[in-house]
Design an enzyme around this catalytic site. Structure first.
Site, PDB file in Angstrom:
ATOM      1  N   PRO A  84       0.800  -1.227   0.000  1.00  0.00           N
ATOM      2  CA  PRO A  84       0.000   0.000   0.000  1.00  0.00           C
ATOM      3  C   PRO A  84       0.836   1.283   0.000  1.00  0.00           C
ATOM      4  CG  PRO A  84       0.031  -0.955   2.185  1.00  0.00           C
ATOM      5  CD  PRO A  84       0.765  -1.914   1.285  1.00  0.00           C
ATOM      6  N   CYS A  85       1.463   1.557  -1.124  1.00  0.00           N
ATOM      7  CA  CYS A  85       2.294   2.752  -1.253  1.00  0.00           C
ATOM      8  C   CYS A  85       1.472   4.021  -1.076  1.00  0.00           C
ATOM      9  CB  CYS A  85       3.039   2.746  -2.580  1.00  0.00           C
ATOM     10  SG  CYS A  85       2.029   2.415  -4.025  1.00  0.00           S
TER      11      CYS A  85
END
Length: 189
Positions: free
Chosen positions: A138-139
């Protein structure tokens, strides 16, 4: 998961692609309005993969990605991902990003410090920009200093990042640094 395959699937935001190997998901392409463009990109990105009907564990991930793009929070922390060939620094960044709980954020500097590379905030941002499995890593949960948005290399750019954070509940005013509850003057003494 076996072999190297990929699937193209529709979401509320457009067509997506997901590739898998025997070791886990190895690629995700973010929603795009043109299904043909997504398939062409998938074939360039994963030339050894074949367009296949996904196995049940991949189909479950696809269902969760569809739900997320429709506005339902999902956590992908338990999804097996294949980061073979990813350099060590990027792998450390991705491992830490995966540990950020849904609905929370860190800054690029926080990530750098936590992986033992203080001062490497820019390198963290570059690593996240190369993330082969966005959403699963989950950048979007990593922001610039001071809670600023930072970048997002997926289609839709920063607006897509903000939408994902909104879906996950990370944009509630009381969670943003500017609006966080402040200690009372009596407790600061």
């Amino acid at each position: 998961m076996s072999g190297l395959g990929f699937v193209i699937f529709e979401t509320a935001l457009g067509a997506c692609a997901l590739a898998w190997s025997a070791n886990g998901v190895c690629g995700v392409r973010f929603p795009h309005p043109d299904r043909g463009a997504v398939e062409a990109e998938a074939r360039r990105a994963w030339p050894q993969a074949r367009l296949l009907e996904p196995p049940s564990e991949v189909a479950a991930i696809v269902a969760d990605l569809r739900a997320l793009t429709a506005g339902e929070p999902r956590d992908f922390g338990d999804v097996a991902i294949d980061l073979s060939g990813v350099p060590d620094f990027q792998r450390r960044v991705y491992d830490l990003a995966r540990a950020i709980p849904c609905g929370q954020t860190l800054t690029y500097g926080d990530v750098a410090a936590r992986i033992g590379a203080p001062g490497a905030a820019r390198a963290v941002g570059e690593a996240l920009g190369r993330n082969p499995v966005p959403i699963l890593v989950p950048c979007h949960r990593v922001l610039a200093a001071g809670g600023r948005r930072g970048g997002f290399s997926a289609p839709g750019g920063v607006a897509a990042k903000m939408r994902l954070l909104q879906i996950e509940g990370a944009l509630a005013l009381e969670r943003l640094p500017l609006f966080a509850p402040q200690a009372s003057s009596a407790s600061r003494k």
